[in-house]
Design a protein around this motif. Structure first.
Motif, mmCIF file in Angstrom:
data_model
loop_
_atom_site.group_PDB
_atom_site.id
_atom_site.type_symbol
_atom_site.label_atom_id
_atom_site.label_comp_id
_atom_site.label_asym_id
_atom_site.label_seq_id
_atom_site.Cartn_x
_atom_site.Cartn_y
_atom_site.Cartn_z
ATOM 1 N N GLU A 160 0.841 -1.187 0.000
ATOM 2 C CA GLU A 160 0.000 0.000 0.000
ATOM 3 C C GLU A 160 0.881 1.244 0.000
ATOM 4 O OE1 GLU A 160 -2.337 -0.392 3.511
ATOM 5 O OE2 GLU A 160 -3.754 -1.804 2.596
ATOM 6 N N PRO A 161 0.354 2.383 -0.402
ATOM 7 C CA PRO A 161 1.156 3.615 -0.396
ATOM 8 C C PRO A 161 1.643 3.979 0.994
ATOM 9 C CG PRO A 161 -0.817 3.897 -1.728
ATOM 10 C CD PRO A 161 -0.972 2.586 -0.995
ATOM 11 N N GLY A 162 2.874 4.482 1.039
ATOM 12 C CA GLY A 162 3.425 5.065 2.251
ATOM 13 C C GLY A 162 3.738 6.508 1.929
ATOM 14 N N VAL A 163 5.013 6.886 2.005
ATOM 15 C CA VAL A 163 5.398 8.232 1.578
ATOM 16 C C VAL A 163 5.145 8.393 0.087
ATOM 17 C CG1 VAL A 163 7.303 9.876 1.398
ATOM 18 C CG2 VAL A 163 7.095 8.446 3.432
ATOM 19 N N ALA A 164 5.316 7.317 -0.668
ATOM 20 C CA ALA A 164 5.035 7.364 -2.108
ATOM 21 C C ALA A 164 3.545 7.139 -2.342
ATOM 22 C CB ALA A 164 5.841 6.299 -2.834
ATOM 23 N N GLU A 165 2.911 8.032 -3.089
ATOM 24 C CA GLU A 165 1.492 7.873 -3.401
ATOM 25 C C GLU A 165 1.265 6.964 -4.595
ATOM 26 O OE1 GLU A 165 -0.218 11.635 -4.250
ATOM 27 O OE2 GLU A 165 1.117 12.112 -5.921
ATOM 28 N N SER A 166 2.315 6.837 -5.462
ATOM 29 C CA SER A 166 2.205 5.964 -6.622
ATOM 30 C C SER A 166 3.605 5.632 -7.122
ATOM 31 C CB SER A 166 1.388 6.641 -7.732
ATOM 32 O OG SER A 166 2.053 7.798 -8.206
ATOM 33 N N TRP A 167 3.673 4.645 -7.995
ATOM 34 C CA TRP A 167 4.955 4.240 -8.570
ATOM 35 C C TRP A 167 4.716 3.492 -9.871
ATOM 36 C CZ3 TRP A 167 3.132 2.809 -3.787
ATOM 37 C CH2 TRP A 167 2.593 1.529 -3.681
ATOM 38 N N HIS A 210 2.923 15.089 -1.866
ATOM 39 C CA HIS A 210 3.407 16.465 -1.720
ATOM 40 C C HIS A 210 3.170 16.991 -0.306
ATOM 41 C CE1 HIS A 210 4.045 17.776 -6.136
ATOM 42 N NE2 HIS A 210 4.046 16.451 -6.061
ATOM 43 N N ASN A 211 2.269 16.356 0.434
ATOM 44 C CA ASN A 211 1.991 16.821 1.804
ATOM 45 C C ASN A 211 2.680 15.972 2.868
ATOM 46 O OD1 ASN A 211 0.366 14.599 1.282
ATOM 47 N ND2 ASN A 211 -1.320 15.300 2.581
ATOM 48 N N ALA A 212 3.606 15.098 2.451
ATOM 49 C CA ALA A 212 4.375 14.316 3.431
ATOM 50 C C ALA A 212 5.288 15.264 4.201
ATOM 51 C CB ALA A 212 5.167 13.226 2.743
ATOM 52 N N ARG A 213 5.285 15.153 5.518
ATOM 53 C CA ARG A 213 6.038 16.087 6.357
ATOM 54 C C ARG A 213 6.840 15.337 7.420
ATOM 55 N NH1 ARG A 213 4.904 18.912 2.872
ATOM 56 N NH2 ARG A 213 3.909 20.977 2.849
ATOM 57 N N TRP A 214 7.988 15.914 7.760
ATOM 58 C CA TRP A 214 8.703 15.516 8.959
ATOM 59 C C TRP A 214 7.955 16.076 10.164
ATOM 60 C CZ3 TRP A 214 12.392 11.984 8.567
ATOM 61 C CH2 TRP A 214 13.064 11.839 7.348
ATOM 62 N N SER A 215 8.238 15.554 11.318
ATOM 63 C CA SER A 215 7.511 15.991 12.508
ATOM 64 C C SER A 215 7.800 17.444 12.878
ATOM 65 C CB SER A 215 7.829 15.075 13.698
ATOM 66 O OG SER A 215 9.225 15.004 13.928
ATOM 67 N N ASN A 216 8.841 18.038 12.289
ATOM 68 C CA ASN A 216 9.111 19.466 12.526
ATOM 69 C C ASN A 216 8.454 20.348 11.477
ATOM 70 O OD1 ASN A 216 10.686 19.032 10.278
ATOM 71 N ND2 ASN A 216 12.592 19.832 11.172
ATOM 72 N N ALA A 267 17.261 11.432 -7.068
ATOM 73 C CA ALA A 267 16.146 12.362 -6.854
ATOM 74 C C ALA A 267 16.028 13.221 -8.108
ATOM 75 C CB ALA A 267 16.379 13.217 -5.626
ATOM 76 N N MET A 268 14.981 13.014 -8.887
ATOM 77 C CA MET A 268 14.800 13.786 -10.117
ATOM 78 C C MET A 268 14.280 15.188 -9.798
ATOM 79 S SD MET A 268 15.959 11.378 -11.817
ATOM 80 C CE MET A 268 15.934 12.172 -13.423
ATOM 81 N N ASP A 269 13.488 15.279 -8.754
ATOM 82 C CA ASP A 269 13.046 16.555 -8.203
ATOM 83 C C ASP A 269 12.622 16.268 -6.762
ATOM 84 O OD1 ASP A 269 10.280 15.664 -8.203
ATOM 85 O OD2 ASP A 269 10.186 16.195 -10.321
ATOM 86 N N ASP A 270 11.992 17.217 -6.099
ATOM 87 C CA ASP A 270 11.657 17.037 -4.686
ATOM 88 C C ASP A 270 10.745 15.837 -4.438
ATOM 89 O OD1 ASP A 270 13.207 19.105 -3.851
ATOM 90 O OD2 ASP A 270 11.557 20.523 -3.525
ATOM 91 N N PHE A 271 9.922 15.498 -5.425
ATOM 92 C CA PHE A 271 8.896 14.488 -5.176
ATOM 93 C C PHE A 271 8.950 13.310 -6.149
ATOM 94 C CE2 PHE A 271 7.233 18.635 -3.771
ATOM 95 C CZ PHE A 271 7.159 18.378 -2.405
ATOM 96 N N THR A 272 10.069 13.160 -6.845
ATOM 97 C CA THR A 272 10.236 12.039 -7.769
ATOM 98 C C THR A 272 11.548 11.326 -7.485
ATOM 99 O OG1 THR A 272 9.041 13.289 -9.481
ATOM 100 C CG2 THR A 272 10.230 11.308 -10.184
ATOM 101 N N TRP A 319 1.227 13.020 7.031
ATOM 102 C CA TRP A 319 0.399 13.279 5.851
ATOM 103 C C TRP A 319 -0.983 12.618 5.935
ATOM 104 C CZ3 TRP A 319 -1.539 9.458 2.675
ATOM 105 C CH2 TRP A 319 -0.978 8.188 2.794
ATOM 106 N N ASP A 320 -1.092 11.500 6.659
ATOM 107 C CA ASP A 320 -2.362 10.778 6.757
ATOM 108 C C ASP A 320 -2.901 10.824 8.192
ATOM 109 O OD1 ASP A 320 -4.379 9.383 5.502
ATOM 110 O OD2 ASP A 320 -3.455 7.416 5.774
ATOM 111 N N ALA A 321 -2.644 11.922 8.891
ATOM 112 C CA ALA A 321 -2.977 12.027 10.314
ATOM 113 C C ALA A 321 -4.466 11.854 10.593
ATOM 114 C CB ALA A 321 -2.499 13.378 10.862
#
Length: 453
Positions: A85-92, A107-113, A166-171, A245-247
């Motif tokens: 199932e998806p984790g930090v990655a929404e698709s692949w 895009h809304n995955a965040r560190w706790s800070n 890392a191709m960009d921030d989210f790929t 992201w899924d809080a």
């Protein structure tokens, strides 16, 4: 997609709520379970104090339970079906040659800070996991990446040659050495978890072990919970991360992990309403629970093997005939009946039978005649001249019971003397890593559903 599922992978665990009705009547003081039910706090028996919570240095179940609350990989697994199932990655997606994965991160995955979790975080973290100074016992899990093993061995020093970009921030693009059908399963293992670069380097070097980045107040993670308290040998508390992201799907507000080495103590705490879940109960009480409280007792097989490890760098364990004699003189059926008592299956092969369709052909059966013959050939007829050896295990009543049974088996069958050494989990792991032992209790739990692991 709820994250509480990550606490449902026990060998033997007891779900508390029905038993509460049997034990809490007449108590004036509210129990932990009653408080937790009202405030959404889970009280969890964790068996032992974790070695660490840094995902790139640990190897034990007590650590892994906590890490799964604090970190999240690219994907997750359904607790019952093991479906990806998806984790930090929404698709692949996967290339036609089956060697290149392209992951698209939430895009809304965040560190706790509050900082975004990016593809570069995974590149940094996987490089860290492969740095020899980390002493990562699970570094080999990343060898499926192109050139990862060569980087770990020092054959190449430029990490850009390793198959993660890392191709960009989210790929994130991952290139494998060869098609690996189970690769997605690996990504839910702690060795692939991301760590927060700025936090790591605030408290030490990138490849430095044991720094204070994992302590409350310092810790930054990307999982559904964040570290609140770590009271050594008392409790580890994690609280819901509002930045996850899924809080919205996380109902629990807090999880409290209790490092209880003594199974009898943990079982008493469970009965008294101090724990929602215990992963273990004393062997002599298993039959009672199955008979009297079947609704709250869940015994399911693990993809795992309980075994003893021989230090082959010392005599006489450097002799394969001695090792084989010791193995052939163990009556596994008797261990299951006399010591384990929980429906365990005698292991005659290292890999459990029918693991994704595979069953090993090589076996170590119970054969006393062969064991005695091999010991005599090694120079110890009827055990004469055989030095006393020490069997080391971490504190746990089941480990002591099994060790006592095996100790007696070796004495009766081979006329050899074995002493027992009971150690704290961290001391046990340290001695094992330094080869400072003769015989050591060990366990292997499958990291993914394939016999190759």
């Amino acid at each position: 997609m709820t994250r509480v599922r990550k606490f449902e992978h026990s060998l033997l665990f007891l779900l508390w709520w029905p038993l509460t009705l049997l034990t809490s009547c007449g108590l004036d003081q509210e129990t932990n379970v009653e408080t937790g039910d009202r405030e959404q706090i889970l009280y969890f028996g964790n068996a032992d104090e974790p070695q660490e919570i840094d995902p790139h240095v640990t190897s034990g179940i007590p650590d892994f339970q906590i890490q799964h609350a604090l970190f999240e990989g690219l994907v997750a697994k359904h607790p019952k079906t093991l479906a990806i199932e998806p984790g930090v990655a929404e698709s692949w997606s996967l290339s036609d040659d089956l060697k290149t994965y392209t992951f698209h991160l939430h895009h809304n995955a965040r560190w706790s800070n509050g900082e975004p979790v990016t593809a570069r975080d995974f590149v940094y973290s996987w490089q860290r996991a492969l740095m020899p100074a980390m002493g990562n016992t699970y570094a080999y899990m990343l060898y499926y990446l192109k050139n990862a093993e060569a980087y770990f061995n020092g054959d190449i020093t430029d990490f850009s040659q390793v198959g993660v970009k890392a191709m960009d921030d989210f790929t994130l693009v991952v290139e494998l050495t060869s098609p690996t059908p189970f690769f997605l399963q690996l990504l839910d293992h702690h060795s692939y978890f991301p760590v927060h670069r700025a936090t790591i380097e605030k408290f030490g070097a990138m490849d430095e072990r044991g720094t204070r980045w994992t302590r409350p107040g310092n810790f930054v993670g990307n999982g559904p919970f964040v570290l609140k308290e770590w009271a050594l040998n008392r409790v580890i508390s994690v609280v819901k991360s509002p930045r996850y992201w899924d809080a919205n799907q996380v109902r629990l507000q807090e999880v409290r992990f209790y490092p209880i080495q003594n199974r009898s103590t943990e079982e008493r705490m469970f009965r008294a309403g101090q724990l929602h879940i215990t992963e273990d109960i004393p062997n002599d009480k298993i039959a009672d629970y199955r008979r009297e409280h079947p609704a709250i007792t869940n015994i399911t097989p693990w993809l795992g093997t309980y075994f003893y490890r021989f230090n082959t760098t010392i005599k006489p364990l450097d002799d394969v005939r001695v090792r084989r004699a010791l193995a052939l003189s163990i009556n596994r059926e008797q261990i299951v009946k006399a010591a384990a008592k929980g429906g365990q299956i005698p292991a005659y092969t290292f890999t459990p039978s029918d693991t994704n369709g595979y069953t090993a052909r090589a076996r170590l059966d119970y054969d006393l005649d062969a064991a005695k013959r091999l010991l005599a050939e090694a120079g110890f007829p009827d055990g004469k001249g055989f030095p006393e050896l020490e069997l080391m295990f971490n504190t746990n009543e089941e480990h002591r019971q099994v060790a006592t049974v095996v100790q007696e088996m070796w004495k009766q069958a081979l006329n050899i003397k074995i002493s027992l050494s009971n150690l704290d989990w961290k001391v046990y792991l340290d001695k094992e890593s330094r080869l400072d032992y003769q015989i050591s209790r060990a366990g292997w739990i499958g990291d993914f559903l394939d016999p190759i692991n």
